[in-house]
Enzyme design. Structure first.
Site, mmCIF file in Angstrom:
data_model
loop_
_atom_site.group_PDB
_atom_site.id
_atom_site.type_symbol
_atom_site.label_atom_id
_atom_site.label_comp_id
_atom_site.label_asym_id
_atom_site.label_seq_id
_atom_site.Cartn_x
_atom_site.Cartn_y
_atom_site.Cartn_z
ATOM 1 N N CYS A 16 34.154 44.589 37.508
ATOM 2 C CA CYS A 16 32.298 44.313 37.226
ATOM 3 C C CYS A 16 31.961 42.782 38.630
ATOM 4 C CB CYS A 16 31.499 43.885 35.632
ATOM 5 S SG CYS A 16 32.130 42.695 35.042
ATOM 6 N N CYS B 7 41.163 56.795 42.036
ATOM 7 C CA CYS B 7 40.825 56.891 41.107
ATOM 8 C C CYS B 7 39.546 56.679 41.777
ATOM 9 C CB CYS B 7 40.721 56.918 39.499
ATOM 10 S SG CYS B 7 39.921 54.544 38.899
ATOM 11 N N LEU C 244 26.572 25.480 23.273
ATOM 12 C CA LEU C 244 26.338 24.920 24.538
ATOM 13 C C LEU C 244 27.032 25.477 26.084
ATOM 14 C CD1 LEU C 244 24.328 22.291 25.797
ATOM 15 C CD2 LEU C 244 27.102 21.136 26.299
ATOM 16 N N THR D 24 32.236 32.063 29.405
ATOM 17 C CA THR D 24 33.447 32.517 29.626
ATOM 18 C C THR D 24 33.607 32.105 28.313
ATOM 19 O OG1 THR D 24 35.334 30.743 30.362
ATOM 20 C CG2 THR D 24 33.997 32.394 32.092
ATOM 21 N N GLN E 122 51.574 58.141 45.021
ATOM 22 C CA GLN E 122 51.181 58.695 43.635
ATOM 23 C C GLN E 122 52.625 57.578 43.395
ATOM 24 O OE1 GLN E 122 49.546 60.846 41.654
ATOM 25 N NE2 GLN E 122 48.034 59.702 42.465
ATOM 26 N N GLU F 124 54.093 62.817 37.871
ATOM 27 C CA GLU F 124 54.503 61.645 37.012
ATOM 28 C C GLU F 124 55.785 61.228 37.429
ATOM 29 O OE1 GLU F 124 53.453 64.084 33.281
ATOM 30 O OE2 GLU F 124 54.317 65.648 34.502
#
Length: 1335
Positions: free
Chosen positions: A52, A114, A263, A268, A1202, A1269
């Site tokens: 993010c 991905c 406070l 974090t 891969q 794999e």
């Protein structure tokens, strides 16, 4: 209290004004849900993954400049952005307007698989460039420490980003740092092989980096920042109010009025507690506007820095001090800087403050131990005045508590200069070298009498060995007045052993290891001081040369390396993309944030949200579910359970049945009992927490493989394979070895958590299911069964997955069925998005294995016979455990011809969440056992492991596996030979041996492994593929198939195949989604068989179309594709074709123990070299070389990706990733702060991948091979290299080179296996505590 203030900030140059801003709303949710900017991804919710990442800019009046810094949006409350400008991935470029060079280079370097982590990576790099347009390699490394990737192995990401370094020029491979040479000076490494290419990232025509094109900081915000606002800002939400004073006096006044209000500045510490743990604070005081807390002042005695300064600011000040000030004055700053460099990721350091780190009172936060050692002091302010307290153990009376009074504020920290007679050091050891909380940290300072080795004072502080900061005061006092030397060391270690009491139940466990670290750290400090005294002329005695390496910490480096593949034939048309390293078909969209995942889809009108209710007991009857309080909460719509399922509450899977909702008996912690449906995610989550479940506990309850064996608790059937006469052969062998090895499980940790959106269509029971699954057909079937309707009423849509790795096959179908039941009951669309903790709790992962073996061998290393028993922890239901155990048995021979071989497999039934498929599907466990056998035999024979491997390897041109499947090991041997050659194995082995002879506390190991891996499903009916290809009148082509895109590039390869057959450019081809309405009954995307099945099906469909078009094309050979298509349309020729591929009839007759289990085998070999720190257990992978046989690669870039990504995932499996369960069966490691996957610092410093040339595979599409794999197991090469290094350390101490080492080879296991005086002193004679258990 004042009315709510107006919030003003900017997003991507657009002014945002919020008049009712909610303090609970974080920037991530605001961007995604209110602004519609879904490029910023949600990966963990706790600042631990970097998905993010966005850039925040502020004008600093004190420095008179705009500051740009990367932050994690999941921890950034929007109300703290008043006066700031936010830039997201959408704000810097897009495919619709203009790409930013960062986005383009990431995609073109094949750094997006991905794609879920890509926007975060882009924004971390973009933020760096805004501050440093020509960064160094170290700048890039530091900028990306807070970003995780589960797919790529990081190397291609770095390749894309390092093009921004100033010294490089276009066309350079930029790998000169590896061997000290540059390709532009020396030509390609394999120039003698004219058809071998050494780069997959072509840098021609890259967009130039032009800072003048970046968004400017809004002038309005700059003017506002210069005009100081003297008002207290007040932001009120429904449950939380935040007050933001402008200066210190008003902050102190508010703190006096509201002493219990937390406070907050960086959020974090508080943020994860709120976002992940559900902590509620009705009133917050935000101190980010208080200038007094951000002051930095250098004085005669040192640095005074405001408590509101970020860790990044502190790091910058320390770097400047170390560079500019005298070495003796800055010795303490250098030690502090060493800690700061490893502390958290860049984004968190940009947010976290010094005051927050100290005031949290958490001993795993590294700063306090070193600050206490430096004699730092704290200024504490209240309305009554300011007082100064020394920063030592007295500041922290208990865990999470400090001596600050409720009305006090931590104002500043004073860090004094060091003195010439002082020697200072800081130490830490964590699960991962960077971006991980420390297990133990320490700060140490000794002051010697002037010109003398006599100790005047000693300060030693430890974090992580108790609930608070620990100072061994007695030891420190005892050593004062003593001469610094061996006698002092001995006395200190004895005293520390008695004084440092690590409670066995310490959170995080590893009590004996922690105590060992405390002693080892002091020993390192002793050596450092001794050597420094010699260098300063205080003493003639130094540290022996063979021990000096212990004082040099491992340096984190960016991975470099070579990737080679065989070029296509010169006769192949340039328009034919097969065999070429094309970029991922949606790589650019993924880098710009335009690529959509299931939770990126816009909300449906009236959409509801669902949160799972899970069992808190491991084995119990559910007596009652009290939802009364939950149903009265705001926004709650309904609660659903088994009683609400209109169809079947069962999930059938071959011969087993699981419940969708637990109806009466729960079998594990995390089993789904019901689900709460509400108007928002937050409301659903809060209400679900209010549901009271009454249980009746049942017996027995057990969780481990050993306990399951004791209870004879197994799932059937029990599998066995045997070749030869094992019992007789064991009697004739010269030697017998009986041993065992344990392999821990592994969490998938796909970056995108599981979830689904179900949308009722309002007629005929139709529903659309938008889901992230690897097996859309199974999801469709289960939803239809749960609803009691036909599968033809349920349409599953899969755009792409943010990683899968086998984890999105089974459980996602259950989640989809539950969500569909909620949609059915409410008549509204329902969205379910698991947060990271629930995803890890419910879905489980790779099976833990315990392997016991009895082996007969001869003195020359020949394995005569092996009897191997595999025990896996299957959890509470069978799931796919039977097939996973079968695959482990089928791979137990690996690359070796063992004449007499028997394997037995038993799946243990325990009370843990059911383990499921994971990349490799039992292969990595089955292969690991045989490699362990060979390694242990080599040790006992006194032979090199690679010689024993070669001796036992399959040799003949035609060989048969232990299940009687024929194959040729020719390419296996070629991979092995080339790996030894390319890795320069013999030369490096000698170098390793020389290094080990010259170093006592650092040791190196090197290991090389072959691999034979079966491709395809052993259940033969799954080996099928289907496709649908539609050609439109404008000449564009839409391809649909049954595979799902999860980063492996199956769509890209399908388009390459279609392009070749149709002779149409890839730009004219498109794949929209995977949809059960287009291609029914598809097999799961698994078993490394996706491209084999889908590629053949697409080829079949396209060939059908070409046969139909052939007469038209022959009649008008000079026409265009579009003209041919139109002619066909007007002649009423179908422009739509289905394709089907009926794969091989694989199967195993388990009664006979034989069968062709796989379509073919993929081969490879891997060599890895490591270095370990024998005093801490830390390790570094120096170099890895992989040679992989992928046949004739359809796309070398994707296949190399891969290989690299699979290897790094395997590296995590075998060395880092560790799941912890409590004694009552609750998963404790439920997020990135507790569970560590490999980060950038873990990748081999030199990482070379070569695709075997002149390899062919007549069984698959265009002679290629599946590879997805296979590379995971190669991570074990690091494990065996580590074990070899440990053996070298043990031999130095007169210990046996044969010793037990479980997987993963974590820092703890490495350190405790390197037995020495410190491990012996730390061993506890009392009963070992049970913070967690090995399952």
């Amino acid at each position: 209290m004042a009315s709510s203030s107006e919030l003003l900030f900017y997003i991507n140059g657009r002014k945002i004004v919020e008049r009712d801003a909610d303090p609970e709303e974080v920037l991530l949710g605001y961007l995604r849900r209110k602004v519609g900017l879904t490029g910023t991804k949600s990966g963990c919710g706790g600042g631990g993954c970097g998905a993010c990442t966005v850039m925040v800019s502020r004008y600093d009046p004190n420095q008179e400049k705009v500051l740009h810094y990367a932050v994690t949006a999941c921890l950034q409350p929007i109300v703290t952005l008043h006066g700031a400008a936010v830039v997201t991935v959408e704000g810097i470029g897009s495919t619709k307007t203009k790409l930013h060079p960062v986005q383009e280079r990431l995609a073109k370097a094949h750094g997006s698989q991905c794609g879920f982590c890509s926007p975060g990576m882009v924004m971390s790099m973009y933020s760096l460039l805004r501050n440093q347009p020509q960064p160094s390699m170290e700048d890039i490394r530091e900028a990306l420490t807070g970003n995780l990737c589960r797919c790529t192995g990081y190397r291609p990401i770095i390749d894309g980003f390092k093009t921004f370094c100033g010294r490089q020029s276009p066309g350079c491979c930029q790998n000169g740092a590896v061997g000290g040479t540059c390709c532009r000076d020396n030509g390609p490494k394999d120039a003698q092989e004219s058809d071998i290419c050494n780069t997959i990232f072509f840098q021609d025509n890259l967009l130039p980096s032009d800072p003048s094109q970046d968004l400017i900081f809004p002038p309005e915000l700059m003017m506002k920042a210069k005009r100081c606002c003297e008002e207290v800002l007040c932001f009120r939400g429904q449950r939380v109010t935040l007050l933001a004073p402008p200066d210190l006096p008003q902050l102190l006044k508010l703190k006096a009025l509201h002493p219990d209000a937390p406070l907050m500045v960086g959020n974090t510490t508080l943020g994860p507690n709120v976002q992940v743990k559900g902590q509620h604070c009705p009133l917050l005081l935000y101190a980010g506007r208080v200038a007094e807390l951000s002051k930095v002042q250098w004085g005669e005695k040192g640095l005074t820095i405001g408590a509101g300064c970020t860790l990044s600011r502190l790091k910058g000040e320390m770097e400047q001090a170390v560079q500019q000030r005298d070495e003796e004055l800055s010795a303490g700053y250098k030690a502090l800087l060493q800690t700061l460099q490893c502390l958290a990721g860049k984004q968190i350091r940009n947010m976290a403050t010094i005051g927050g780190n100290i005031a949290s009172g958490n001993p795993k936060y590294d700063l306090c131990s070193v600050l206490a050692a430096l004699d730092c002091s704290l200024a504490l302010s209240s309305e009554d005045g300011t007082r100064t307290v020394p920063l030592d153990e007295s500041v922290f009376p208990e865990f999470g508590k400090t001596v600050l009074r409720p009305d006090e504020v931590l104002l500043s920290l004073h860090i004094p200069y060091s003195k010439p007679s002082e020697y200072i050091a800081a130490f830490r050891q964590a699960q991962r070298r960077e971006f991980a909380f420390s297990l133990v940290n320490a700060g140490m300072k000794v002051c010697l009498r002037a010109g003398s080795p006599v100790v005047q004072s000693l300060r030693v502080f430890y974090g992580g060995v108790g609930p608070t900061l620990v100072r061994p005061a007695h030891t420190c006092q005892q050593l004062e007045g003593r001469a610094w030397g061996e006698e002092l060391l001995s006395e200190a270690c004895s005293s520390l052993t008695e004084e440092v009491k690590v409670p066995p139940s310490i959170p995080g466990g590893k009590a004996e290891y922690r105590k060992t670290l405390a002693l080892s750290f002091f020993y390192k400090f002793y050596m450092l001081v001794t050597e420094s005294m010699r260098q300063r002329g205080v003493s003639d005695v130094g540290v022996p040369a063979e021990q000096l390496s212990a004082l040099t910490p491992f340096k984190n480096q960016l991975p470099q390396g070579t990737q080679s593949f065989q070029l296509v034939s010169p006769s192949q048309p340039l328009s034919d993309p097969v065999g070429r390293p094309n970029i991922h078909h949606s790589g650019l969209e993924q880098a710009t944030g335009e690529a959509k995942y299931y939770d990126d889809l816009p909300p449906v009108q009236g959409e509801l949200f669902l949160h799972m209710l899970t069992s808190s007991r491991a084995h119990a009857n559910v007596i009652n579910i009290d939802t009364s309080e939950a149903l009265q909460m705001p926004g709650v719509v309904t609660f659903i359970s088994a009683a609400d399922v209109p169809g079947s509450n069962q999930r059938p899977w071959f011969n087993t049945v699981d419940e969708i909702f637990a109806e009466r008996e729960v079998l594990c912690v995390g089993q789904i009992i019901g689900a709460l449906v509400a108007e928002s995610r937050e409301q659903a989550k809060r209400a679900a927490a209010k549901i009271q479940v009454t249980y009746e506990d049942l017996q027995p309850v057990f969780f481990t493989i050993q306990d399951a064996i004791k209870h004879n608790s197994f799932f059937g059937p029990k599998r066995q394979l045997e070749r030869g006469d094992v019992d007789t052969a064991l009697q004739t062998a010269q030697h017998i070895l009986e041993d065992e090895i344990y392999m821990g499980g592994q969490e998938h940790f796909y970056m995108e958590t599981q979830g689904v959106i179900v949308v009722p269509r309002g007629e005929a029971d139709e529903m659309d299911v938008y889901v992230g699954t690897q097996h859309a057909a199974f999801t469709q079937e289960l939803v239809s069964q749960a609803l009691g309707v036909g599968s033809n009423k349920i349409t599953c849509h899969v755009k792409r997955l943010g990683g899968g790795f086998g984890g999105k096959v089974m459980k996602i179908a259950t989640f989809s069925a539950i969500t569909a039941v909620a949609a059915h009951k409410t008549g509204r669309a329902v969205r379910c998005c698991l947060d990271r903790g629930d995803d890890m709790l419910i879905t489980s992962g790779r099976h833990p294995f315990l392997v016991k073996y009895k082996v007969g061998y001869n003195s020359d290393g020949t394995i005569v016979a092996a009897d191997i028993s595999y025990y896996s922890n299957g959890g509470c239901t069978l799931d796919e455990s039977e097939f996973i155990m079968s695959k482990a048995l089928l791979h137990m021979d690996n690359a070796y011809r063992i004449p007499h071989l028997r394997g037995r497999g038993l799946v243990c039934r325990t009370h843990l969440p059911s383990y499921t498929a994971f990349r490799g599907f039992g292969g990595p466990q089955g292969l690991m056992a045989m490699e362990s056998v060979l390694y242990e035999v080599s040790v006992r024979c006194g032979l090199a492991p690679e010689k024993v491997r070669e001796l036992n390897m399959y040799q003949d041109d035609l060989c048969y596996t232990h299940h009687k499947q024929a194959f040729s090991p020719k390419d296996l041997r070629r991979c092995w030979d080339q790996c030894l050659q390319r890795a320069q194995y013999e030369e490096r082995l000698r170098d390793v041996q020389l290094f080990n002879s010259q170093n006592r506390w650092k040791k190196r190991g090197i290991s090389v492994l072959p691999q034979k891996f079966g491709v395809g499903f052993s259940k033969g009916f799954y080996n099928q593929g289907a496709a649908l290809v539609n050609v439109y009148k404008d000449g564009s082509v839409l391809v649909s198939h049954g595979g799902t895109e999860m980063g492996q590039g199956i769509h890209t390869k399908a388009l390459q195949v279609a392009s070749r057959v149709l002779h149409v450019p890839m730009s004219n081809l498109f794949i929209k989604e995977t949809c059960t309405g287009n291609v029914p009954n598809a097999a799961p995307s698994a078993a490394s068989f996706g491209t084999d099945a889908v590629g053949m099906a697409v080829k079949d469909a396209c060939e059908k179309l070409m046969r139909r078009l052939k007469p038209i094309m022959e009649k008008s050979p000079k026409s265009t594709w579009k003209q041919w298509v139109n002619d066909a349309y007007y002649q009423k020729i179908s422009l739509s074709a289905t394709g089907f591929y009926m794969g091989p009839a694989t199967d195993v007759d388990w009664d006979k123990g034989e069968g062709d289990a796989y379509y073919y085998f993929t081969f490879g070999a891997c060599c890895s070299e490591v270095e370990i720190d024998c005093l801490t257990g830390d390790h570094k992978t120096i170099r890895t070389d992989i040679v992989m046989d992928v046949g004739r690669s359809i796309n070398p870039a994707l296949d190399i990706g891969q290989v690299e990504g699979g290897f790094v995932q395997g590296l995590g499996l075998y060395t880092i990733e560790e799941l912890h369960f409590s004694p009552d069966g609750t998963l404790l490691s439920r997020g990135p702060s507790q569970y560590k996957i490999p980060a950038l610092c873990d990748v081999p410093a030199e990482f070379n991948v070569h695709l075997l040339a002149d390899a062919q595979n007549p069984h698959a599409i265009y002679m290629s091979k599946g590879v997805g794999e296979v590379p995971v197991f190669f991570g074990s090469s690091v494990f065996f290299a580590v074990k070899s290094a440990i053996a070298a350390a043990r031999l130095d101490r007169g210990l046996s080179a044969a010793f037990p080492l479980s997987s993963p080879a974590t820092a703890q296991r490495i350190r405790m296996a390197c037995e020495d005086q410190f491990t012996h002193m730390a061993l506890s004679s009392t009963e070992k505590a049970s913070w967690c258990i090995d399952v």
